[in-house]
Design a protein around this motif. Structure first.
Motif, PDB file in Angstrom:
ATOM      1  N   ARG A   8       0.860  -1.184   0.000  1.00 27.50           N
ATOM      2  CA  ARG A   8       0.000   0.000   0.000  1.00 27.50           C
ATOM      3  C   ARG A   8       0.903   1.242   0.000  1.00 27.50           C
ATOM      4  O   ARG A   8       2.090   1.153   0.313  1.00 27.50           O
ATOM      5  N   ASN A   9       0.345   2.377  -0.362  1.00 23.66           N
ATOM      6  CA  ASN A   9       1.117   3.620  -0.386  1.00 23.66           C
ATOM      7  C   ASN A   9       1.607   3.963   1.013  1.00 23.66           C
ATOM      8  O   ASN A   9       0.868   3.842   1.980  1.00 23.66           O
ATOM      9  N   GLY A  10       2.857   4.399   1.117  1.00 22.28           N
ATOM     10  CA  GLY A  10       3.431   4.780   2.395  1.00 22.28           C
ATOM     11  C   GLY A  10       4.090   3.641   3.151  1.00 22.28           C
ATOM     12  O   GLY A  10       4.754   3.871   4.161  1.00 22.28           O
ATOM     13  N   THR A  21      10.284   3.572   0.754  1.00 27.21           N
ATOM     14  CA  THR A  21       8.840   3.708   0.950  1.00 27.21           C
ATOM     15  C   THR A  21       8.155   3.608  -0.402  1.00 27.21           C
ATOM     16  O   THR A  21       8.695   4.037  -1.414  1.00 27.21           O
ATOM     17  N   ILE A  22       6.955   3.059  -0.381  1.00 26.03           N
ATOM     18  CA  ILE A  22       6.197   2.897  -1.618  1.00 26.03           C
ATOM     19  C   ILE A  22       5.424   4.185  -1.886  1.00 26.03           C
ATOM     20  O   ILE A  22       4.617   4.619  -1.069  1.00 26.03           O
ATOM     21  N   ILE A  23       5.697   4.789  -3.028  1.00 21.72           N
ATOM     22  CA  ILE A  23       5.023   6.025  -3.426  1.00 21.72           C
ATOM     23  C   ILE A  23       3.716   5.683  -4.135  1.00 21.72           C
ATOM     24  O   ILE A  23       2.680   6.256  -3.860  1.00 21.72           O
ATOM     25  N   GLU A  24       3.792   4.756  -5.073  1.00 22.74           N
ATOM     26  CA  GLU A  24       2.581   4.300  -5.770  1.00 22.74           C
ATOM     27  C   GLU A  24       2.777   2.870  -6.232  1.00 22.74           C
ATOM     28  O   GLU A  24       3.908   2.396  -6.357  1.00 22.74           O
ATOM     29  N   PHE A  25       1.664   2.180  -6.450  1.00 24.25           N
ATOM     30  CA  PHE A  25       1.736   0.791  -6.882  1.00 24.25           C
ATOM     31  C   PHE A  25       0.546   0.479  -7.769  1.00 24.25           C
ATOM     32  O   PHE A  25      -0.461   1.189  -7.768  1.00 24.25           O
ATOM     33  N   THR A  39       5.668  -1.141  -8.842  1.00 26.74           N
ATOM     34  CA  THR A  39       5.743  -0.134  -7.775  1.00 26.74           C
ATOM     35  C   THR A  39       6.722   0.979  -8.135  1.00 26.74           C
ATOM     36  O   THR A  39       7.640   0.789  -8.925  1.00 26.74           O
ATOM     37  N   LYS A  40       6.507   2.124  -7.508  1.00 27.88           N
ATOM     38  CA  LYS A  40       7.461   3.232  -7.560  1.00 27.88           C
ATOM     39  C   LYS A  40       7.901   3.441  -6.119  1.00 27.88           C
ATOM     40  O   LYS A  40       7.075   3.653  -5.228  1.00 27.88           O
ATOM     41  N   THR A  49      14.275   7.963  -6.507  1.00 26.31           N
ATOM     42  CA  THR A  49      13.034   7.280  -6.858  1.00 26.31           C
ATOM     43  C   THR A  49      13.353   6.221  -7.895  1.00 26.31           C
ATOM     44  O   THR A  49      14.054   6.494  -8.862  1.00 26.31           O
TER      45      THR A  49
END
Length: 188
Positions: A8-10, A21-25, A39-40, A49
């Motif tokens: 999940r984000n964050g 940390t996951i920025i977006e997926f 994921t980013k 990044t």
């Protein structure tokens, strides 16, 4: 250990020995072949990044982090930045490389410090998104100089130098985006 369905984000994970940390997926299930998660990620230490793809069901190492509010006290040249916990008044010394834009720090400013929960190590210092500052020096503006997207250098009361529109003069208060280090608007 968690797997890709827990992404999940964050979320903070340990990837190749580095905390990210996951920025977006995005879960992707193509018509042909197995599902995967694109994921980013943002590396906490370097701030880089990067994109990473996990196959569905892949095990990930989740790291527990905590954000706590601290008040900036002062900077000690060559040593680091001193912050105080706003709840228990405990002080912590933060090395300069953990602060993205230290020139925007002002004495008494409240910042969020991210800690590794198990090791109690500070990982990252987040300044407030916007600050208000006074312009201490800039070249004088000329009446009628309201051209759009034309900027000049200015020094603010924290010592940082930013670019401001031509109509801003010395002594005016402005709002600044601390992440980008950019002028946002004039403050009345």
């Amino acid at each position: 250990m968690a797997n890709t369905s827990d992404i999940r984000n964050g979320l903070c994970i340990n990837l190749n020995g580095k905390l990210s940390t996951i920025i977006e997926f995005q879960h992707v299930k193509p018509g042909k072949g197995p599902a995967f998660v694109r994921t980013k990620l943002k590396e906490i230490e370097s701030g880089k990044t990067l994109d990473h793809t996990f196959s569905a069901g892949h095990k990930i190492d989740v790291v527990r982090i905590e954000k706590r509010q601290y008040q900036f006290l002062y900077v000690e040249e060559g040593v680091g930045y001193h912050f105080m916990n706003t709840e228990n008044y405990e002080q912590v010394l933060i090395p300069p490389h953990l602060i993205e834009n230290p020139l925007f720090l002002r004495e008494g400013m409240i910042c969020d410090i991210t800690f590794h929960a198990e090791e109690e190590n500070p990982l990252l210092v987040d300044l407030p998104m916007y600050i208000e500052a006074e312009v201490t020096y800039t070249e004088p503006g000329i009446k009628g100089d309201t051209a759009t997207n034309t900027f000049k250098p200015a020094t603010i009361d924290t010592g940082a130098e930013i670019r401001v529109p031509l109509f801003i003069d010395t002594g005016e208060k402005i709002k600044i985006n601390t992440e980008k280090g950019e002028y946002v608007e004039r403050v009345k």
